[in-house]
Design a protein around this motif. Sequence first.
Motif, PDB file in Angstrom:
ATOM      1  N   UNK A  66       0.831  -1.204   0.000  1.00 45.81           N
ATOM      2  CA  UNK A  66       0.000   0.000   0.000  1.00 45.81           C
ATOM      3  C   UNK A  66       0.863   1.251   0.000  1.00 45.81           C
ATOM      4  N   UNK A  67       1.945   1.219   0.760  1.00 45.71           N
ATOM      5  CA  UNK A  67       2.849   2.363   0.842  1.00 45.71           C
ATOM      6  C   UNK A  67       3.522   2.635  -0.500  1.00 45.71           C
ATOM      7  N   UNK A  68       4.079   1.608  -1.106  1.00 45.75           N
ATOM      8  CA  UNK A  68       4.839   1.794  -2.339  1.00 45.75           C
ATOM      9  C   UNK A  68       3.961   1.886  -3.585  1.00 45.75           C
ATOM     10  N   UNK A  69       2.868   1.153  -3.604  1.00 40.05           N
ATOM     11  CA  UNK A  69       1.995   1.178  -4.776  1.00 40.05           C
ATOM     12  C   UNK A  69       1.108   2.416  -4.818  1.00 40.05           C
ATOM     13  N   UNK A  70       1.133   3.227  -3.758  1.00 40.97           N
ATOM     14  CA  UNK A  70       0.337   4.461  -3.732  1.00 40.97           C
ATOM     15  C   UNK A  70       0.853   5.481  -4.738  1.00 40.97           C
ATOM     16  N   UNK A  71       2.100   5.320  -5.170  1.00 44.11           N
ATOM     17  CA  UNK A  71       2.702   6.210  -6.160  1.00 44.11           C
ATOM     18  C   UNK A  71       2.058   5.908  -7.513  1.00 44.11           C
ATOM     19  N   UNK A  72       1.199   6.791  -7.980  1.00 48.37           N
ATOM     20  CA  UNK A  72       0.457   6.584  -9.221  1.00 48.37           C
ATOM     21  C   UNK A  72       1.408   6.455 -10.412  1.00 48.37           C
ATOM     22  N   UNK A  73       1.066   5.575 -11.307  1.00 48.22           N
ATOM     23  CA  UNK A  73       1.820   5.434 -12.536  1.00 48.22           C
ATOM     24  C   UNK A  73       3.064   4.578 -12.451  1.00 48.22           C
ATOM     25  N   UNK A  74       3.297   3.928 -11.356  1.00 43.69           N
ATOM     26  CA  UNK A  74       4.494   3.093 -11.242  1.00 43.69           C
ATOM     27  C   UNK A  74       4.127   1.621 -11.280  1.00 43.69           C
ATOM     28  N   UNK A  75       5.084   0.816 -11.619  1.00 43.50           N
ATOM     29  CA  UNK A  75       4.900  -0.623 -11.639  1.00 43.50           C
ATOM     30  C   UNK A  75       4.755  -1.118 -10.204  1.00 43.50           C
ATOM     31  N   UNK A  76       3.821  -2.014  -9.948  1.00 45.72           N
ATOM     32  CA  UNK A  76       3.653  -2.514  -8.581  1.00 45.72           C
ATOM     33  C   UNK A  76       4.904  -3.225  -8.069  1.00 45.72           C
ATOM     34  N   UNK A  77       5.019  -3.266  -6.774  1.00 40.60           N
ATOM     35  CA  UNK A  77       6.107  -3.987  -6.111  1.00 40.60           C
ATOM     36  C   UNK A  77       5.775  -5.471  -6.180  1.00 40.60           C
ATOM     37  N   UNK A  78       6.768  -6.282  -6.550  1.00 42.70           N
ATOM     38  CA  UNK A  78       6.564  -7.727  -6.673  1.00 42.70           C
ATOM     39  C   UNK A  78       7.148  -8.452  -5.473  1.00 42.70           C
ATOM     40  N   UNK A  79       6.510  -9.538  -5.076  1.00 43.32           N
ATOM     41  CA  UNK A  79       7.054 -10.448  -4.080  1.00 43.32           C
ATOM     42  C   UNK A  79       7.369 -11.745  -4.806  1.00 43.32           C
ATOM     43  N   UNK A  80       8.652 -12.137  -4.815  1.00 44.84           N
ATOM     44  CA  UNK A  80       9.054 -13.381  -5.463  1.00 44.84           C
ATOM     45  C   UNK A  80       9.829 -14.232  -4.469  1.00 44.84           C
ATOM     46  N   UNK A  81       9.992 -15.493  -4.830  1.00 41.95           N
ATOM     47  CA  UNK A  81      10.746 -16.438  -4.011  1.00 41.95           C
ATOM     48  C   UNK A  81      11.804 -17.078  -4.897  1.00 41.95           C
ATOM     49  N   UNK A  82      12.999 -17.249  -4.352  1.00 42.25           N
ATOM     50  CA  UNK A  82      14.060 -17.855  -5.151  1.00 42.25           C
ATOM     51  C   UNK A  82      14.202 -19.341  -4.835  1.00 42.25           C
ATOM     52  N   UNK A  83      15.096 -19.992  -5.549  1.00 40.77           N
ATOM     53  CA  UNK A  83      15.274 -21.436  -5.388  1.00 40.77           C
ATOM     54  C   UNK A  83      15.938 -21.805  -4.065  1.00 40.77           C
ATOM     55  N   UNK A  84      16.473 -20.813  -3.348  1.00 44.51           N
ATOM     56  CA  UNK A  84      17.109 -21.070  -2.054  1.00 44.51           C
ATOM     57  C   UNK A  84      16.136 -20.910  -0.891  1.00 44.51           C
ATOM     58  N   UNK A  85      14.895 -20.537  -1.187  1.00 42.83           N
ATOM     59  CA  UNK A  85      13.899 -20.387  -0.142  1.00 42.83           C
ATOM     60  C   UNK A  85      13.806 -18.993   0.454  1.00 42.83           C
ATOM     61  N   UNK A  86      14.440 -18.011  -0.188  1.00 47.83           N
ATOM     62  CA  UNK A  86      14.372 -16.631   0.294  1.00 47.83           C
ATOM     63  C   UNK A  86      13.308 -15.861  -0.470  1.00 47.83           C
TER      64      UNK A  86
END
Length: 192
Positions: free
Chosen positions: A64-84
Amino acid sequence: MGLLDILLGRSRAVGPDLDRLFALPSAAVGLEASAGFRPTGQGAVCFATVEGAAFERTHREIRALLDADAGRTPVDLTHDSYGYSWLVSHRSPDELPLLVNDLHAVNSTLEAGGFGPRLLCSLAGFTQDDGRRLALVYLYKRGTFYPFAPLPGERRQRDNALELRIRAALAGELPVEGDLGRWFPVWGAPGL
């Protein structure tokens, strides 16, 4: 630090100082001048994967904090092969100060939510005209930076000579990690 620590020559680790992230934009100017690397506009915060309602609440707060900036790409949450887990921010390459604000906000919000011990590192991506990539990695628990320069191709190899040149170029700009054994590879890191 106790008397025994002083006598045995032990010192305490510096520890996190998230305000050090704000030195990245000025260091980027020196990085471009000395080595031709420019910001990609992508950065990420890495942390040990967390489950549960408390983390979901904190994650929603970050988005909500970061995506409130209009016109920007949303923040992504990803997971890597090491479990992080990685929270990835996308900005225009000329918006490095805004990207640094995003990285600082993510780290601060996770810290405030009680997830500080789970934070590992943050990185900002850089590239040269020939496509070579570089990340400046901030070690959360050490309060220091180091360069990570993967070589192109499928083999997981690093350009150690370039990393050492970047270290020398940034020595006056950023607190560079002195222990090369802590310059961990961040293979496949999003934002790099």
